[in-house]
Scaffold this active site. Structure first.
Site, PDB file in Angstrom:
ATOM      1  N   ILE A   1      -3.506   3.405   1.918  1.00 53.35           N
ATOM      2  CA  ILE A   1      -4.881   3.732   2.299  1.00 53.35           C
ATOM      3  C   ILE A   1      -4.865   4.873   3.308  1.00 53.35           C
ATOM      4  O   ILE A   1      -4.099   4.839   4.271  1.00 53.35           O
ATOM      5  CB  ILE A   1      -5.574   2.501   2.938  1.00 53.35           C
ATOM      6  CG1 ILE A   1      -5.512   1.298   1.985  1.00 53.35           C
ATOM      7  CG2 ILE A   1      -7.005   2.832   3.326  1.00 53.35           C
ATOM      8  CD1 ILE A   1      -5.890  -0.018   2.633  1.00 53.35           C
ATOM      9  N   CYS A   2      -5.703   5.876   3.074  1.00 53.85           N
ATOM     10  CA  CYS A   2      -5.824   6.969   4.038  1.00 53.85           C
ATOM     11  C   CYS A   2      -7.102   6.757   4.849  1.00 53.85           C
ATOM     12  O   CYS A   2      -8.205   6.976   4.357  1.00 53.85           O
ATOM     13  CB  CYS A   2      -5.871   8.312   3.327  1.00 53.85           C
ATOM     14  SG  CYS A   2      -5.912   9.682   4.484  1.00 53.85           S
ATOM     15  N   LEU A   3      -6.924   6.318   6.085  1.00 49.05           N
ATOM     16  CA  LEU A   3      -8.060   6.001   6.937  1.00 49.05           C
ATOM     17  C   LEU A   3      -7.634   6.340   8.366  1.00 49.05           C
ATOM     18  O   LEU A   3      -6.564   5.911   8.802  1.00 49.05           O
ATOM     19  CB  LEU A   3      -8.393   4.505   6.775  1.00 49.05           C
ATOM     20  CG  LEU A   3      -9.606   3.943   7.502  1.00 49.05           C
ATOM     21  CD1 LEU A   3     -10.892   4.604   7.023  1.00 49.05           C
ATOM     22  CD2 LEU A   3      -9.698   2.429   7.265  1.00 49.05           C
TER      23      LEU A   3
END
Lengths: 262, 151
Positions: B82-84
Site C-alpha cells: 500500500i502506498c500511503l
C-alpha cells in the site's frame, strides 16, 4: 515507485547520521567550532563572543529532532544538577520542577482534547512521569545513558512532539496564519510535528515554550557581519521562575549551551 | 518490551469498528478485515489487510498489505503493498493500527492517481476514465472480495 526511492534515500542519510553522531556529546569548549569554521569568517568572528558568555556546549545529533531533544535534555539536566534545591519552595528549580510534574500529569487530558488516542500517548506520559519522579535520586550520567538508548531518547522526544502538536491544534485560531504550505494547523501538525525526525521551526519553538511555560534563550549564529550572535528569547512574554534553557542555533541545527557561572 | 506494552494497549483498547486482531500468539503480525466504503466501487467487499509490526514500533510504521486482491491505484496488484503517506514518511507514534485501518478505508474512497503502484488503475483515473476504473475495481471486488469467496 519514485516515492519509495526518495524515502529509501532519506533513510540512508539518516542511518549515516546515526552512525556518525551520538545523541549528545559530552560538554565541550568551543575549540571544535573554531576548526569547523576556520574558513568561514562570519561564523569564526562570533566564537569569541560565545566564549565570553558560555563555558561550553553539548552537540546533539542532527537528525531533525535536535531542538526537541536538546530542550527536554537541558530541562532534566538542570533539574538534576540542582536537585539539592528541589525541596526549597523559594528556589526557581523547585518551582519549575513542581510546575512540570503537574503539567505532565495534566497532559493526558490535553492530548485527548487535541484528538490523540490514549493508547498512543499513555506510554510516553508514563515514562516521562517516572523519569521526573526519579530526578531527586538521579545523576547526570544516568540521564546521559538514557539518551544513549535510542528507544528511551526517542520517547523523550516524542513526548515533546505530542505536547507541541496538541498546543498548536488547541490554539489553531491564533496560529493557523503562520503555517506555510499547509491548508490548516491539523495538516501542518500531521506532517511537520507528529512524525519523528521533522525539523523544528520557530512556530514549534513558540508552541513548546508556551506549552511548557519554560523560557528558552537561543543564540543565533549566522552569516551577518557582526561579531556577536543574536539572542532571541521564547516565549515572547514570560513571567515565570528564573530558569532558562540555553541553545545555540546554527543554520538548520540546535545545540545546548552552558552559561558561565556568575 | 515497550513495543509489546504498546501492542497490548492497542489490543485492549480497540473498538468493534474493524475485525482487527493479532494472528495466533504472535503480537507482531496482525490482520484486519475492512469493509469497502459504500461510496466506492469496493462497496460490499470485505478486504483482509495484514500488518507486520517492526521491533521498534511505534517509532517505525508497520508494513501493511492487502491479502485480498484489489484493483486500486495505490495498492500493488500482485503484492498488495500500500502506498500511503502515513505508512511511510508521515508515520508517527500518534497513529495506531486501528487508525491505520481507518486511513486505508479512506484511501479506498479517495484514490490518489499521482503516485500509483498500480499503473493501469492510475492511468484510467488520470485519463478521466472513471467508468473504466470503477468497472475494473468493481469486477475484482466481486471476484475476490465478496463473502462467498472469503475462506
Amino acid at each position: 515507485m519514485e516515492d519509495f526511492s526518495i524515502i529509501k534515500q532519506q533513510d540512508e542519510i539518516l542511518r549515516e547520521i546515526e552512525e556518525r553522531q551520538p545523541m549528545f556529546t559530552p560538554v565541550q569548549d568551543f575549540s571544535s567550532l573554531e576548526v569547523e569554521y576556520a574558513s568561514n569568517p562570519p561564523f569564526q568572528a562570533k566564537i569569541p563572543y560565545l566564549q565570553s558568555k558560555y563555558s561550553g556546549f553539548r552537540r546533539t545529533r542532527g537528525d531533525g529532532n535536535c531542538f526537541y531533544r536538546s530542550f527536554i535534555f537541558s530541562l532534566f539536566e538542570q533539574l538534576i544538577q540542582n536537585k539539592s534545591h528541589l525541596s526549597n519552595p523559594d528556589s526557581p528549580y523547585s518551582q519549575i520542577y513542581s510546575a512540570i510534574k503537574q503539567k505532565v500529569l495534566d497532559s493526558g487530558d490535553i492530548l485527548n482534547a487535541a484528538g490523540f488516542l490514549p493508547i498512543c500517548y499513555e506510554d510516553f506520559i508514563d515514562m516521562i512521569s517516572a523519569k521526573l519522579e526519579m530526578i531527586p535520586t538521579t545523576e547526570i550520567s544516568q540521564l546521559e545513558d538514557d539518551f544513549k538508548d535510542k528507544i528511551i531518547a526517542d520517547t523523550y522526544v516524542m513526548y515533546t512532539r505530542f505536547i507541541v502538536s496538541a498546543f498548536l491544534r488547541l490554539h489553531a485560531d491564533e496560529y493557523s496564519g503562520f503555517v506555510e504550505g499547509y491548508p490548516d494547523i491539523v495538516s501542518f501538525c500531521n506532517s511537520e510535528v507528529d512524525p519523528m525526525n521533522r525539523e523544528c521551526e520557530q512556530l514549534q519553538i513558540i508552541a513548546m515554550t508556551e506549552a511548557f511555560q519554560i523560557k528558552a534563550e537561543i543564540e543565533y549564529m549566522d552569516r551577518n557581519d557582526r561579531t556577536e550572535t543574536t539572542l532571541m528569547s521564547f516565549p515572547f512574554e514570560y513571567t515565570g521562575p528564573d530558569f532558562k534553557i540555553h541553545m545555540l542555533y546554527r543554520p538548520g541545527h540546535y545545540d545546548i549551551l552552558y552559561p558561565n557561572r556568575s | 518490551m515497550a513495543t509489546r506494552t504498546r501492542l497490548l494497549r492497542e489490543l485492549k483498547g480497540k473498538t468493534e469498528e474493524f475485525s482487527l486482531n493479532n494472528v495466533g500468539d504472535d503480537l507482531m503480525i496482525w490482520q484486519a478485515i475492512i469493509q469497502g466504503p459504500s461510496d466506492s466501487p469496493y462497496a460490499d467487499g470485505k478486504f483482509t489487510i495484514e500488518f507486520r509490526v517492526p521491533e521498534n514500533y511505534p517509532f517505525a510504521p508497520p508494513k501493511a498489505r492487502f491479502i485480498t486482491r484489489i484493483f486500486h491505484p495505490n495498492v500493488h496488484f500482485d503484492t498488495g503493498d500500500i502506498c500511503l503517506d502515513v505508512l511511510k514518511s508521515d508515520w508517527s507514534p500518534a497513529w495506531s493500527l486501528e487508525a491505520l485501518c481507518r486511513a486505508i478505508v479512506a484511501l479506498l474512497s479517495a484514490p490518489n492517481a499521482d503516485s500509483p503502484l498500480n499503473c493501469d488503475a492510475g492511468n484510467m483515473i488520470r485519463a478521466g476514465d472513471m467508468r473504466a476504473y470503477n468497472s475494473m475495481a468493481r469486477m475484482y471486488t466481486i471476484e475476490f472480495a465478496q463473502e462467498r469467496n472469503l475462506n
